[in-house]
Motif scaffolding. Structure first.
Motif, short mmCIF file in Angstrom:
data_model
loop_
_atom_site.label_atom_id
_atom_site.label_comp_id
_atom_site.label_asym_id
_atom_site.label_seq_id
_atom_site.Cartn_x
_atom_site.Cartn_y
_atom_site.Cartn_z
N GLN A 102 40.49 34.68 53.14
CA GLN A 102 41.09 36.00 53.38
C GLN A 102 42.05 36.37 52.25
O GLN A 102 42.13 37.53 51.84
N TYR B 54 47.22 35.65 64.58
CA TYR B 54 46.83 35.18 63.25
C TYR B 54 48.13 35.10 62.46
O TYR B 54 48.66 36.12 62.05
N PHE C 134 50.32 37.56 55.39
CA PHE C 134 49.41 38.71 55.48
C PHE C 134 50.01 39.95 54.83
O PHE C 134 49.29 40.80 54.31
N GLY D 39 33.40 29.43 60.38
CA GLY D 39 34.71 28.98 60.83
C GLY D 39 35.80 29.13 59.79
O GLY D 39 36.96 28.84 60.04
N SER D 40 35.42 29.60 58.58
CA SER D 40 36.44 29.70 57.52
C SER D 40 37.26 30.99 57.65
O SER D 40 38.21 31.18 56.91
N GLY D 41 36.87 31.86 58.56
CA GLY D 41 37.63 33.10 58.75
C GLY D 41 37.09 34.26 57.94
O GLY D 41 37.76 35.26 57.71
N LYS D 42 35.82 34.14 57.51
CA LYS D 42 35.25 35.19 56.65
C LYS D 42 35.13 36.53 57.37
O LYS D 42 35.27 37.57 56.76
N THR D 43 34.89 36.50 58.70
CA THR D 43 34.66 37.76 59.40
C THR D 43 35.89 38.67 59.27
O THR D 43 35.77 39.81 58.81
N ALA E 31 48.94 33.28 59.49
CA ALA E 31 48.85 33.35 58.03
C ALA E 31 47.38 33.48 57.66
O ALA E 31 46.51 33.02 58.40
N PRO E 32 47.10 34.12 56.52
CA PRO E 32 45.69 34.28 56.15
C PRO E 32 45.04 32.95 55.78
O PRO E 32 45.69 32.07 55.21
N PHE E 33 43.76 32.82 56.10
CA PHE E 33 42.99 31.66 55.65
C PHE E 33 42.65 31.86 54.18
O PHE E 33 42.66 33.00 53.69
N ASP F 243 30.36 30.60 67.64
CA ASP F 243 31.66 30.19 67.13
C ASP F 243 32.59 29.82 68.28
O ASP F 243 33.33 30.65 68.80
P1 AMP Z 1 34.91 33.08 61.29
O1 AMP Z 1 34.70 32.08 60.20
O2 AMP Z 1 35.04 34.44 60.78
O3 AMP Z 1 33.82 32.95 62.34
O4 AMP Z 1 36.31 32.76 62.01
C1 AMP Z 1 36.54 31.58 62.67
C2 AMP Z 1 37.65 31.68 63.71
O5 AMP Z 1 38.92 31.70 63.10
C3 AMP Z 1 37.59 32.88 64.61
O6 AMP Z 1 37.76 32.43 65.95
C4 AMP Z 1 38.77 33.74 64.20
O7 AMP Z 1 39.30 34.46 65.29
C5 AMP Z 1 39.74 32.72 63.67
N1 AMP Z 1 40.60 33.22 62.57
C6 AMP Z 1 40.19 33.92 61.49
N2 AMP Z 1 41.22 34.14 60.66
C7 AMP Z 1 42.32 33.59 61.22
C8 AMP Z 1 43.69 33.47 60.82
N3 AMP Z 1 44.14 33.97 59.68
N4 AMP Z 1 44.53 32.82 61.66
C9 AMP Z 1 44.09 32.29 62.81
N5 AMP Z 1 42.80 32.36 63.24
C10 AMP Z 1 41.92 33.00 62.45
#
Ligand code: AMP
Length: 378
Positions: free
Chosen positions: A28, A21, A3, A48-52, A23-25, A309
């Motif tokens: 991200q 968190y 990050f 679920g990919s961590g886009k939020t 490491a970044p997905f 989610d």
């Molecule tokens: P989203 O796709 O934004 O709905 O995120 C899916 C889930 O992944 C959520 O529960 C986040 O809290 C979690 N998340 C997002 N980014 C990370 C990360 N880099 N490391 C661990 N968990 C993450």
């Protein structure tokens, strides 16, 4: 890539570490630097990919020292298709903004609840997360103005179009200042989504994340042959005997979901149901309690569970089987990720046996079966 290489501020790095968190997905890694540079982004990525966090973090950073001075003029607008997503995205903004030197106020608004508290709450809001219909109502009431929007986010744009929000979205777009940053996220790139992309985005960075292929072998699957009337006792027995702390139970109907959770509670097991007939308040409460580990059993219908989610669960129980094999895989896919293998249990009544065979055949994997006749349930 850590990050620390993405250009985020030290306070957000602390927030990330507190949120575990590590490491970044992938989304991200690409989205954060681009959004920090005020570029437009088109993200094609599954839920679920961590886009939020991929957009929340850089947006919060860009807002530092750049918030609007005029009251009721929000800086960031996030449009979402459902109340649940509105609440979830609002929470992510709140979690991270707590760490920032400059206070950022986020408000999540959605229909189906009284508008009054939302009207009153608009004072000093910087980030507004909204479903399109309710946003237009708030605009009509002069509660919010969009003329100072710096960044527009469309989250789950494909769902918004499926739910018929196109007309309302167009009305909203017409109220936005011309100069702004646009971020569009969608699970699929349908023609409709592409049309918005053409109209809205300027030379966007296109990020495409493929759906994570679910490794069925990571999920331990068990089936129990059980009569319809013994399903309740078997559920209680398994929760107690396996000392299950957090389980998502799937029911086939609203009535069943209520019935299952009522019976669990009568037997001293903390449970709540979530389905389309519950009030928004009840749904939000059940979901947040469950996610924070304060609720032991959440009983859900497929429709409700799909939009929310909740994943990485240690246990999923199919109290009743879903109709399609695809839904079965979707349900059990909420458990058993690489880092935390989970267990999916299915209750198979005599009437379900044929259907369960079809599901297993489609899945290409046979499930170990246990006969509940041999268990002392009472
Ligand atoms: P989203 O796709 O934004 O709905 O995120 C899916 C889930 O992944 C959520 O529960 C986040 O809290 C979690 N998340 C997002 N980014 C990370 C990360 N880099 N490391 C661990 N968990 C993450």
């Amino acid at each position: 890539m850590p990050f620390t290489s993405l250009g985020l501020s030290p306070s957000l790095l602390i927030a990330l570490s507190d949120q575990k968190y590590q490491a970044p997905f992938p989304i991200q890694i690409q989205a954060i630097p681009a959004i920090l540079n005020r570029k437009d982004v088109l993200g094609i990525a599954p839920t679920g990919s961590g886009k939020t966090a991929g957009y929340v973090l850089p947006i919060l950073m860009n807002l530092q020292g750049n918030t609007s001075t005029k009251n009721r003029h929000v800086n960031v607008l996030v449009l979402v298709p459902t109340r649940e997503l509105s609440v979830q995205v609002g929470e992510v903004f709140n979690i991270f903004s707590k760490y920032l030197p400059q206070k950022i106020k986020t408000m999540a608004v959605y229909g189906g609840v009284s508008i009054n508290p939302q009207l009153m709450g608009m004072q000093g809001v910087n980030v507004l997360v909204a479903t399109p219909g309710r946003l237009l109502e708030l605009i009509d009431s002069n509660a919010v103005h969009l003329s100072q929007i710096d960044t527009l986010v469309l989250d789950e744009a494909d769902k918004m179009l499926n739910l018929g929000f196109a007309e309302e979205m167009n009305k909203i777009f017409a109220l936005l200042p011309i100069k702004r940053q646009n971020l569009l996220f969608s699970a699929t790139l349908s023609d409709d989504v592409n049309n918005i992309n053409q109209v809205l985005l300027r030379k966007p960075l296109v990020i495409k994340i493929e759906e994570e292929i679910l490794n069925i072998n990571l999920i331990s699957q068990i089936g129990y042959f059980v009569s319809e009337e013994n399903k309740g006792p078997l559920l209680r027995y398994l929760i107690r005997q396996k000392n299950i702390k957090q389980v998502l139970v799937f029911a086939s109907s609203v009535y069943k979901a209520d019935n299952i959770s009522d019976k669990l509670r009568k037997n001293g097991i903390d449970a709540m149901a979530i389905h389309s007939k519950k009030s928004q308040g009840a749904r939000t409460e059940a979901l947040s309690k469950f996610k924070s580990g304060k609720l032991r059993v959440l009983v859900a219908t497929d429709l409700m569970a799909r939009g929310i989610d909740i994943k990485n669960l240690p246990h999923v129980i199919n109290y009743e089987l879903p109709r399609s094999p695809k839904d079965y895989i979707h349900r059990i896919g909420r458990t058993g990720r690489a880092e935390s293998p989970g267990e999916a249990i299915s209750f198979i009544s005599p009437d379900d046996q044929h259907h369960f065979k079809i599901i297993q055949k489609k899945m290409g994997k046979w499930v170990t079966m246990i006969d509940s006749e041999g268990i002392d349930l009472f």
